[in-house]
Each structure stands twice: as C-alpha cells, then as structure tokens.
Write a protein that holds these residues in place. Structure first.
Motif, PDB file in Angstrom:
ATOM      1  N   GLU A 161       0.838  -1.214   0.000  1.00 50.89           N
ATOM      2  CA  GLU A 161       0.000   0.000   0.000  1.00 50.89           C
ATOM      3  C   GLU A 161       0.867   1.257   0.000  1.00 50.89           C
ATOM      4  O   GLU A 161       0.582   2.234  -0.698  1.00 50.89           O
ATOM      5  CB  GLU A 161      -0.899   0.020   1.247  1.00 50.89           C
ATOM      6  CG  GLU A 161      -2.126  -0.849   1.154  1.00 50.89           C
ATOM      7  CD  GLU A 161      -3.070  -0.411   0.038  1.00 50.89           C
ATOM      8  OE1 GLU A 161      -3.180   0.798  -0.220  1.00 50.89           O
ATOM      9  OE2 GLU A 161      -3.668  -1.296  -0.591  1.00 50.89           O
ATOM     10  N   THR A 164       2.221   1.909  -3.375  1.00 51.21           N
ATOM     11  CA  THR A 164       1.203   2.472  -4.260  1.00 51.21           C
ATOM     12  C   THR A 164       1.084   3.978  -4.033  1.00 51.21           C
ATOM     13  O   THR A 164       1.027   4.760  -4.976  1.00 51.21           O
ATOM     14  CB  THR A 164      -0.169   1.800  -3.991  1.00 51.21           C
ATOM     15  OG1 THR A 164       0.040   0.402  -4.042  1.00 51.21           O
ATOM     16  CG2 THR A 164      -1.207   2.200  -5.008  1.00 51.21           C
ATOM     17  N   GLN A 200      -5.517 -11.627  -1.231  1.00 48.54           N
ATOM     18  CA  GLN A 200      -5.712 -10.197  -0.919  1.00 48.54           C
ATOM     19  C   GLN A 200      -4.969  -9.310  -1.915  1.00 48.54           C
ATOM     20  O   GLN A 200      -5.486  -8.288  -2.359  1.00 48.54           O
ATOM     21  CB  GLN A 200      -5.206  -9.904   0.497  1.00 48.54           C
ATOM     22  CG  GLN A 200      -6.103 -10.468   1.573  1.00 48.54           C
ATOM     23  CD  GLN A 200      -5.779  -9.849   2.926  1.00 48.54           C
ATOM     24  OE1 GLN A 200      -5.605  -8.640   3.057  1.00 48.54           O
ATOM     25  NE2 GLN A 200      -5.705 -10.680   3.940  1.00 48.54           N
ATOM     26  N   GLN A 203      -6.854  -9.348  -5.205  1.00 50.63           N
ATOM     27  CA  GLN A 203      -8.067  -8.525  -5.144  1.00 50.63           C
ATOM     28  C   GLN A 203      -7.724  -7.061  -5.346  1.00 50.63           C
ATOM     29  O   GLN A 203      -8.431  -6.316  -6.003  1.00 50.63           O
ATOM     30  CB  GLN A 203      -8.742  -8.684  -3.788  1.00 50.63           C
ATOM     31  CG  GLN A 203      -9.853  -9.698  -3.811  1.00 50.63           C
ATOM     32  CD  GLN A 203     -10.352 -10.013  -2.413  1.00 50.63           C
ATOM     33  OE1 GLN A 203     -10.109  -9.244  -1.473  1.00 50.63           O
ATOM     34  NE2 GLN A 203     -11.016 -11.121  -2.261  1.00 50.63           N
ATOM     35  N   ARG A 204      -6.615  -6.670  -4.761  1.00 55.46           N
ATOM     36  CA  ARG A 204      -6.235  -5.260  -4.761  1.00 55.46           C
ATOM     37  C   ARG A 204      -5.544  -4.851  -6.070  1.00 55.46           C
ATOM     38  O   ARG A 204      -5.826  -3.800  -6.610  1.00 55.46           O
ATOM     39  CB  ARG A 204      -5.306  -5.007  -3.556  1.00 55.46           C
ATOM     40  CG  ARG A 204      -4.740  -3.626  -3.434  1.00 55.46           C
ATOM     41  CD  ARG A 204      -5.794  -2.652  -2.914  1.00 55.46           C
ATOM     42  NE  ARG A 204      -5.205  -1.351  -2.671  1.00 55.46           N
ATOM     43  CZ  ARG A 204      -5.032  -0.423  -3.612  1.00 55.46           C
ATOM     44  NH1 ARG A 204      -5.415  -0.647  -4.837  1.00 55.46           N
ATOM     45  NH2 ARG A 204      -4.489   0.739  -3.286  1.00 55.46           N
ATOM     46  N   TYR A 205      -4.638  -5.721  -6.554  1.00 60.55           N
ATOM     47  CA  TYR A 205      -3.790  -5.314  -7.704  1.00 60.55           C
ATOM     48  C   TYR A 205      -4.020  -6.143  -8.959  1.00 60.55           C
ATOM     49  O   TYR A 205      -3.348  -5.920  -9.977  1.00 60.55           O
ATOM     50  CB  TYR A 205      -2.308  -5.348  -7.306  1.00 60.55           C
ATOM     51  CG  TYR A 205      -2.004  -4.468  -6.131  1.00 60.55           C
ATOM     52  CD1 TYR A 205      -2.059  -3.089  -6.240  1.00 60.55           C
ATOM     53  CD2 TYR A 205      -1.693  -5.015  -4.896  1.00 60.55           C
ATOM     54  CE1 TYR A 205      -1.805  -2.276  -5.151  1.00 60.55           C
ATOM     55  CE2 TYR A 205      -1.437  -4.207  -3.804  1.00 60.55           C
ATOM     56  CZ  TYR A 205      -1.499  -2.838  -3.935  1.00 60.55           C
ATOM     57  OH  TYR A 205      -1.248  -2.041  -2.849  1.00 60.55           O
TER      58      TYR A 205
END
Ligand SMILES: Nc1ncnc2c1ncn2[C@@H]1O[C@H](COP(=O)(O)OP(=O)(O)O)[C@@H](O)[C@H]1O
Ligand SMILES: [Mg+2]
Length: 256
Positions: A161, A164, A200, A203-205
């Motif tokens: 995170e 990002t 996870q 899902q995010r990236y």
C-alpha cells in the motif's frame, strides 16, 4: 528492457531476485546488465568485488567521472555488474533533487542502449535500496517496469500500500503511470496465510500480481554465501525452478 527491483520494505527479496533473474536471463542466452544501486552493496558483495575507489562504482557515474559502460565489470554466468559503494549514501546530500540528477541514470542507460549494434534490447536489472531518495527515484525514472517483491507476510501488504501511495505521488511528475508487477517471495505453500495474502494482493492489484511465486527455499537462502546464484548452487532446487518460471512469465509479457 529495464527492470527495477524496489520496495520500501527491506528483506523482501529485491537483491535475491535481481541476482537470480539476471542468472535466468543469462541461462536463456541473454547478457544482462546488473546495477547495484544500494549503498549497502549486497549485490556487489555477492559478486565479490567491492571497489576501493568510489569513482569506480555507480558513485563515479553520479559524480560525472565515468560512463556506465566504463564501470561495468564481468560477472561469470550472469552478465555484467556496475558495482555499488558505501559513498552512494551521500548522493542525496551532494546532488540534491533537481530534474538533471533524477534523470541521470535514464540518460546513462540510453547511451548504453544506443551503443548496442542493431539496437538489440539490453536487459538491465536495477537493485534498489529500501528508501525513496535520489537513488530509488533514478531507478523509477529509468525503468520500463518496476518489479515489487512482496514477502509473504501480513506486514508486506501494508508495504505494498505504501508503495502504491509513493507511486501516486510520483506519477504526476513523470506524466505516466509506472508499469509495475508484484512478485510474492518467501512463499510457503504449507501455510494458509500464504494463500490468503496472495488472494488479498490479487483482489487489490489484479493482473499486476504475477502468477509465479518464489518459494521459501534453502538453496535461495544459501547461495549468496557461496557467491553463487541459485542455478549454479543447485539447478534442480525449487528456488531455481521458481526463478526460471519468473523469467518465462516476464518474457511472455514482453517485459524481458
Ligand atoms: N525465497 C527465499 N527463500 C529463502 N530465503 C530468502 C528468499 N528470498 C530472500 N531470502 C533471504 O532473505 C534475506 C533478505 O533477502 P534480500 O534479497 O537481501 O532482500 P532485500 O534486498 O529486499 O533487502 C536474505 O538473507 C536472503 O538470502
Ligand atoms: Mg537488497
């Protein structure tokens, strides 16, 4: 192509991946150029040749004394290395953060690429330090793709995170989205946690998470102390197979 290994978290497998990805490229017939952009010099130590004179390292390049090509030394079974030096820690304080210094590596690599007959692609792999300063910014500005190793533990999700957010701050300056891929490292298939973290991250990236994962593997851990890559150390190890799979996936995506 230029691939930079970066994550603001330490110990996630940046140096390990730089070394073994370069070794995989060499095994498949390439001649990669490795740049050790970390003042801790881990890659240079594995090569076994820390230069006494900082001018013969990447520091000499940032000082404007030498071109990258002059600094590159052969690395048997891997390609070539531009070594690091502890003095690189001073780059931030000496050269500041103006556009000229931030684009220095990109322009230096352009000179190398232009010198290759027929413009054959030079695969360049840049091993970064774990903080955002002049060195890492040079790598981000110079690379075609940022390869972000994520060690398979929960703290690493936070680190992803943070990466990002860092890139979101940089992109308006760069005026482009930084192409990136996330690579799970130190993956232990026996732990449910590994699969959970992988899900996870996906899902995010989404597609930016590579299918290949690098297992927690003893041959990977041991090989640097023998000054070897994982293929030379144990070609039939899970670690060697994983790094070859990484090479193939990046090749399939035209990133190598
Ligand atoms: N897949 C792996 N299996 C076992 N040990 C690993 C693996 N990847 C890295 N290591 C070990 O973890 C430590 C940190 O890795 P390193 O590549 O130096 O991280 P970074 O460059 O991100 O700080 C090193 O001792 C390395 O040998
Ligand atoms: Mg490192």
């Amino acid at each position: 192509m230029r691939i930079a290994l970066f994550n603001q978290k330490g110990g996630v497998g940046k140096t390990t991946t730089a070394l073994n990805l370069a070794a995989a490229i060499f095994r498949e017939g390439g001649q990669p150029l490795l740049l050790d952009l970390d003042p801790q010099c881990h890659l240079t130590v594995i090569h076994g040749s820390t230069p006494r004179d900082s001018g013969r390292s990447l520091f000499g390049f940032f000082q404007g004394i030498r071109a990258l090509d002059e600094l590159a030394i052969p690395w048997e079974g891997i390609g070539r290395l531009v070594p690091s030096h502890q003095q690189l820690i001073k780059v931030d304080s000496i050269f500041g953060k103006g556009p000229a210094i931030l684009n220095k590596l990109r322009l230096g690599l352009d000179v190398i690429d232009e010198s290759i007959p027929g413009n054959a692609a030079q695969n360049t792999i840049i091993d970064c330090c774990p903080y955002v300063g002049v060195l890492a910014l040079n790598a981000i500005f110079a690379c075609d793709v940022l390869l972000i190793p994520i060690s398979t533990d929960y703290m690493s999700l936070q680190a992803a995170e943070q990466m990002t957010r860092t890139l979101e701050i940089l992109e308006p300056v760069l005026k482009r989205r930084v192409e990136r891929r996330y690579l799970l490292t130190r993956y232990d298939r026996r732990r449910n946690m590994s699969k959970d973290i992988q899900n996870q991250l996906r899902q995010r990236y989404d597609e930016e998470v590579l299918q290949t994962v690098i297992s927690e593997n003893v041959a990977i851990a041991e090989s640097p102390s023998k000054k070897r890559d994982v293929f030379n150390h144990n070609a039939s190890s899970v670690g060697a197979k994983d790094y070859m799979a990484l090479y193939k996936e990046l090749r399939q995506q035209n990133l190598i």
